[in-house]
Design a protein around this motif. Structure first.
Motif, PDB file in Angstrom:
ATOM      1  N   CYS A 128       0.828  -1.207   0.000  1.00  0.00           N
ATOM      2  CA  CYS A 128       0.000   0.000   0.000  1.00  0.00           C
ATOM      3  C   CYS A 128       0.858   1.251   0.000  1.00  0.00           C
ATOM      4  CB  CYS A 128      -0.932   0.016   1.214  1.00  0.00           C
ATOM      5  SG  CYS A 128      -0.130   0.515   2.764  1.00  0.00           S
ATOM      6  N   SER A 135      -7.262   1.201  -0.953  1.00  0.00           N
ATOM      7  CA  SER A 135      -7.080  -0.216  -1.252  1.00  0.00           C
ATOM      8  C   SER A 135      -5.619  -0.589  -1.464  1.00  0.00           C
ATOM      9  CB  SER A 135      -7.878  -0.588  -2.502  1.00  0.00           C
ATOM     10  OG  SER A 135      -9.253  -0.310  -2.335  1.00  0.00           O
ATOM     11  N   PRO A 136      -5.309  -1.873  -1.278  1.00  0.00           N
ATOM     12  CA  PRO A 136      -3.944  -2.343  -1.544  1.00  0.00           C
ATOM     13  C   PRO A 136      -3.539  -2.117  -2.992  1.00  0.00           C
ATOM     14  CG  PRO A 136      -5.147  -3.964  -0.255  1.00  0.00           C
ATOM     15  CD  PRO A 136      -6.156  -2.940  -0.713  1.00  0.00           C
ATOM     16  N   VAL A 179      -2.808  -8.332  -3.266  1.00  0.00           N
ATOM     17  CA  VAL A 179      -3.602  -9.363  -2.589  1.00  0.00           C
ATOM     18  C   VAL A 179      -3.518 -10.675  -3.361  1.00  0.00           C
ATOM     19  CG1 VAL A 179      -5.921 -10.057  -1.875  1.00  0.00           C
ATOM     20  CG2 VAL A 179      -5.164  -7.690  -1.528  1.00  0.00           C
ATOM     21  N   TYR A 216      -3.313  -1.727   8.990  1.00  0.00           N
ATOM     22  CA  TYR A 216      -3.711  -1.765   7.586  1.00  0.00           C
ATOM     23  C   TYR A 216      -4.145  -3.177   7.175  1.00  0.00           C
ATOM     24  CZ  TYR A 216      -3.821  -0.965   2.588  1.00  0.00           C
ATOM     25  OH  TYR A 216      -4.254  -0.870   1.282  1.00  0.00           O
ATOM     26  N   HIS A 243      -8.087  -4.330   5.932  1.00  0.00           N
ATOM     27  CA  HIS A 243      -8.379  -4.926   4.625  1.00  0.00           C
ATOM     28  C   HIS A 243      -8.504  -6.445   4.670  1.00  0.00           C
ATOM     29  CE1 HIS A 243      -8.073  -1.110   2.515  1.00  0.00           C
ATOM     30  NE2 HIS A 243      -7.118  -0.823   3.371  1.00  0.00           N
TER      31      HIS A 243
END
Length: 225
Positions: free
Chosen positions: A18, A89-90, A95, A122, A126
């Motif tokens: 991130c 978002s990542p 992911v 973090y 998520h």
């Protein structure tokens, strides 16, 4: 990507997981830290106000003594935790890479020059913490042990119960690559911006990719170990 384990690097720029300061800009955090330093150690004021990098101010603060370093570190950690809550978002493909690592039975450690607290925050926000076996954050009150020092890599190897030579670091900065080389770890440079390709290659990255999807695809195609 080969090896029994992998180590991903996350820090104050756009990293492989991130961009910590996407929502709370790093220059704003740097300004806050610089004023703390200026009020406690006026001799350092001009140098800390001359940079917009919070990590550089953290490093400089140790010149003002242990009490100042502790105050700056506490303020930086608080800012990082606030920042990751609005970081978004990542990174695309991150992911998927974590899922591929898990499905191929590879251990994953996340290392960061940011605080371990903000990294874990973090990951929790998520819902990806369960795919991470270890988090190696900024060494408390020891800015000299942050990357490019090999300490985080060696700590990751110990946490994963792996030989450093079996690890692969994925990072987006020259300090990541330098730390990997010092620790005897292979490295994949993530060129999140076009100009980073040559910089990472020149620093000695074993491979350079422009998207984390490439890492995910390589892990998936390599299969289980």
């Amino acid at each position: 990507m080969t090896g029994s384990s992998s180590a991903s690097s996350a820090h104050n720029s756009a990293s492989v997981i991130c961009d910590v300061f996407r929502g709370l800009p790093a220059p704003e955090v740097a300004r806050i830290l610089a004023e703390i330093v200026a009020s406690r150690a006026p001799a350092l004021a001009s140098r800390t106000r001359a940079t917009d990098d919070p990590m550089e101010i953290h490093r400089l603060s140790q010149e003002g003594g242990a009490a100042l370093l502790a105050e700056v570190e506490a303020a930086l950690t608080a800012a990082e935790i606030a920042a990751v809550k609005v970081a978004g978002s990542p990174v695309t493909g991150a992911v998927q890479a974590l899922v591929a690592a898990k499905e191929s039975n590879r251990g994953v450690a996340v290392m960061s020059n940011n605080s371990g607290e903000c990294v874990r925050e973090y990951l929790a926000i998520h819902g990806i913490g369960e795919m991470i076996h270890a988090v190696i954050g900024r060494p408390a009150l020891q800015s000299d042990l942050m990357k490019p020092d090999p300490h985080p890599l060696l700590a990751a190897a110990k946490a994963l119960d792996a030989n450093p030579a079996a690890l692969v670091l994925i990072g987006d900065s020259t300090t990541d690559v330098e730390a990997a080389r010092a620790a005897g770890v292979r490295s994949i440079g993530f060129a999140s911006k076009p100009r980073k390709w040559s910089t990472l290659a020149e620093a000695g990255a074993d491979v350079v990719v422009v998207a984390m999807d490439a890492v995910a695809d390589a892990l998936a195609s390599a299969g289980s170990i």
